[in-house]
Design a protein around this motif. Structure first.
Motif, PDB file in Angstrom:
ATOM      1  N   GLY A  10     -31.812   8.796 -52.712  1.00  0.00           N
ATOM      2  CA  GLY A  10     -32.115   8.342 -51.363  1.00  0.00           C
ATOM      3  C   GLY A  10     -32.019   6.834 -51.250  1.00  0.00           C
ATOM      4  N   THR A  11     -31.410   6.359 -50.164  1.00  0.00           N
ATOM      5  CA  THR A  11     -31.371   4.950 -49.772  1.00  0.00           C
ATOM      6  C   THR A  11     -30.386   4.122 -50.604  1.00  0.00           C
ATOM      7  N   PHE A  12     -30.454   4.238 -51.916  1.00  0.00           N
ATOM      8  CA  PHE A  12     -29.436   3.591 -52.759  1.00  0.00           C
ATOM      9  C   PHE A  12     -29.249   4.450 -54.003  1.00  0.00           C
ATOM     10  N   SER A  58     -23.857  13.161 -41.436  1.00  0.00           N
ATOM     11  CA  SER A  58     -25.108  13.377 -40.696  1.00  0.00           C
ATOM     12  C   SER A  58     -25.462  12.165 -39.837  1.00  0.00           C
ATOM     13  N   HIS A  59     -25.219  10.981 -40.377  1.00  0.00           N
ATOM     14  CA  HIS A  59     -25.490   9.748 -39.630  1.00  0.00           C
ATOM     15  C   HIS A  59     -24.783   8.589 -40.309  1.00  0.00           C
ATOM     16  N   LEU A  60     -24.878   7.428 -39.696  1.00  0.00           N
ATOM     17  CA  LEU A  60     -24.033   6.309 -40.126  1.00  0.00           C
ATOM     18  C   LEU A  60     -24.797   5.263 -40.927  1.00  0.00           C
ATOM     19  N   ALA A  62     -25.584   3.546 -44.418  1.00  0.00           N
ATOM     20  CA  ALA A  62     -24.624   3.349 -45.522  1.00  0.00           C
ATOM     21  C   ALA A  62     -24.778   4.392 -46.624  1.00  0.00           C
ATOM     22  N   ASP A  63     -26.012   4.796 -46.907  1.00  0.00           N
ATOM     23  CA  ASP A  63     -26.210   5.734 -48.017  1.00  0.00           C
ATOM     24  C   ASP A  63     -25.736   7.149 -47.676  1.00  0.00           C
ATOM     25  N   HIS A  64     -25.136   7.331 -46.482  1.00  0.00           N
ATOM     26  CA  HIS A  64     -24.583   8.637 -46.092  1.00  0.00           C
ATOM     27  C   HIS A  64     -23.107   8.566 -45.701  1.00  0.00           C
ATOM     28  N   CYS A  65     -22.567   7.339 -45.562  1.00  0.00           N
ATOM     29  CA  CYS A  65     -21.187   7.284 -45.033  1.00  0.00           C
ATOM     30  C   CYS A  65     -20.284   6.257 -45.697  1.00  0.00           C
ATOM     31  N   ALA A 158     -30.701  16.190 -43.639  1.00  0.00           N
ATOM     32  CA  ALA A 158     -30.260  14.789 -43.589  1.00  0.00           C
ATOM     33  C   ALA A 158     -31.493  13.902 -43.762  1.00  0.00           C
ATOM     34  N   ASP A 159     -31.579  12.805 -43.018  1.00  0.00           N
ATOM     35  CA  ASP A 159     -32.774  11.955 -43.066  1.00  0.00           C
ATOM     36  C   ASP A 159     -33.589  12.229 -41.807  1.00  0.00           C
ATOM     37  N   THR A 160     -34.882  12.438 -41.975  1.00  0.00           N
ATOM     38  CA  THR A 160     -35.700  12.711 -40.801  1.00  0.00           C
ATOM     39  C   THR A 160     -37.178  12.503 -41.094  1.00  0.00           C
ATOM     40  N   VAL A 193     -39.218   8.238 -39.936  1.00  0.00           N
ATOM     41  CA  VAL A 193     -38.060   7.775 -40.723  1.00  0.00           C
ATOM     42  C   VAL A 193     -37.701   8.824 -41.776  1.00  0.00           C
ATOM     43  N   HIS A 194     -38.701   9.154 -42.621  1.00  0.00           N
ATOM     44  CA  HIS A 194     -38.469  10.115 -43.704  1.00  0.00           C
ATOM     45  C   HIS A 194     -39.652  11.070 -43.816  1.00  0.00           C
ATOM     46  N   LEU A 195     -39.426  12.162 -44.547  1.00  0.00           N
ATOM     47  CA  LEU A 195     -40.500  13.112 -44.838  1.00  0.00           C
ATOM     48  C   LEU A 195     -41.147  12.760 -46.170  1.00  0.00           C
ATOM     49  N   THR A 215     -34.453  16.742 -51.833  1.00  0.00           N
ATOM     50  CA  THR A 215     -33.353  15.809 -52.065  1.00  0.00           C
ATOM     51  C   THR A 215     -33.646  14.459 -51.418  1.00  0.00           C
ATOM     52  N   HIS A 216     -32.621  13.580 -51.386  1.00  0.00           N
ATOM     53  CA  HIS A 216     -32.805  12.195 -50.931  1.00  0.00           C
ATOM     54  C   HIS A 216     -33.982  11.580 -51.706  1.00  0.00           C
ATOM     55  N   LEU A 217     -33.904  11.745 -53.029  1.00  0.00           N
ATOM     56  CA  LEU A 217     -34.981  11.300 -53.911  1.00  0.00           C
ATOM     57  C   LEU A 217     -34.797   9.806 -54.172  1.00  0.00           C
TER      58      LEU A 217
HETATM   59 ZN   LIG Z   1     -30.576   8.163 -46.327  1.00  0.00          ZN
END
Ligand SMILES: [Zn+2]
Ligand SMILES: [Zn+2]
Length: 249
Positions: A10-12, A58-60, A62-65, A158-160, A193-195, A215-217
């Protein structure tokens, strides 16, 4: 269908995983969902550069696109290239966003590599997959997905932040691939932002999903703590995502 976790950091990126990237395969069709930092490298362990049929973002963030730009270059220089454009389903503005990653505006180059389709909530038929998209709770426009094929389904958050739409999207899915970026015990985590791991587990329990893959650990959190926190709120089969993990559904 087969789901391969290419990247789940997640994130990086972490030392053992790229940022978000998942490969869905059925009937010889390969759909890549998200393409975060480092994803393009590890993805090549599972699919050749020319073998991807469609991309879904899922969204734009950087860590997803961000690796979609590298993939545009890869398709240009591939043997027999430039390869013909493949569809990229993404939020509005994806072409402009990806085109600027290289520092100069590469609008035409990106437009030659990919045929962008603006995502909207609802059903999208992508190759053999039925993809239902729903809006998530994140600071930029973000879609979660339910990917279905032959009666099997995977719900991806995704991220939520906390999100009733995620519960609806995931209702009765065989596998919930839910982000668990935060821990309840961690102070100062912003809402919407995140769960947390507990919230991810509660969303999966409410959706009555067959199993839950966290995921998105984020690399700064202890994974065992993430797993333990979720275990207290989800009674079913629970796993941490890791790069290379595959599921046949
Ligand atoms: Zn993310
Ligand atoms: Zn994000």
């Amino acid at each position: 269908m087969r789901l391969t976790v290419v990247g789940c950091a997640g994130t990086f990126p972490g030392p053992d995983s790229p940022s978000s990237c998942y490969l869905f395969e059925a009937d010889g069709f390969r759909l890549v969902v998200d393409m975060g930092h480092g994803a393009l490298g590890v993805l090549q362990r599972y699919a050749g550069i020319a073998d991807i049929d469609a991309v879904l973002l899922s969204h734009l963030h950087a860590d997803h696109c961000v690796d979609l730009y590298g993939y545009r270059v890869a398709r240009h220089y591939a043997p027999g290239g430039p390869l013909p454009p493949i569809p990229v389903y993404a939020p509005v503005g994806a072409l402009e966003r990806i085109a600027k990653i290289h520092g100069v505006d590469d609008h035409d180059g990106v437009a030659r590599a990919f045929s962008f389709r603006a995502l909207a909530p609802g059903r999208h038929e992508i190759g053999p997959f039925t993809v239902e998209a729903g809006r998530m709770n994140h600071p930029v426009e973000t879609f979660g997905f339910r990917v279905s094929r032959d009666g099997a389904s995977v719900a991806y958050s995704a991220d939520t932040g906390e999100c009733d739409e995620l519960v609806r999207l995931a209702r009765g899915a065989d596998l919930a691939l839910f982000e668990a970026s935060f821990l309840t015990t961690q102070p100062g985590c912003p809402p919407n932002v995140h769960l947390t791991a507990r919230q991810a587990a509660e969303h999966a329990r409410r959706a009555d999903t067959g199993r839950l893959v966290l995921t998105h650990l984020v690399p700064w959190n202890d994974r065992l703590a993430t797993l333990e926190e979720a275990t207290r709120s989800f009674p079913g089969h629970l796993t941490l995502a890791s790069s290379g993990l595959t599921f046949d559904l």
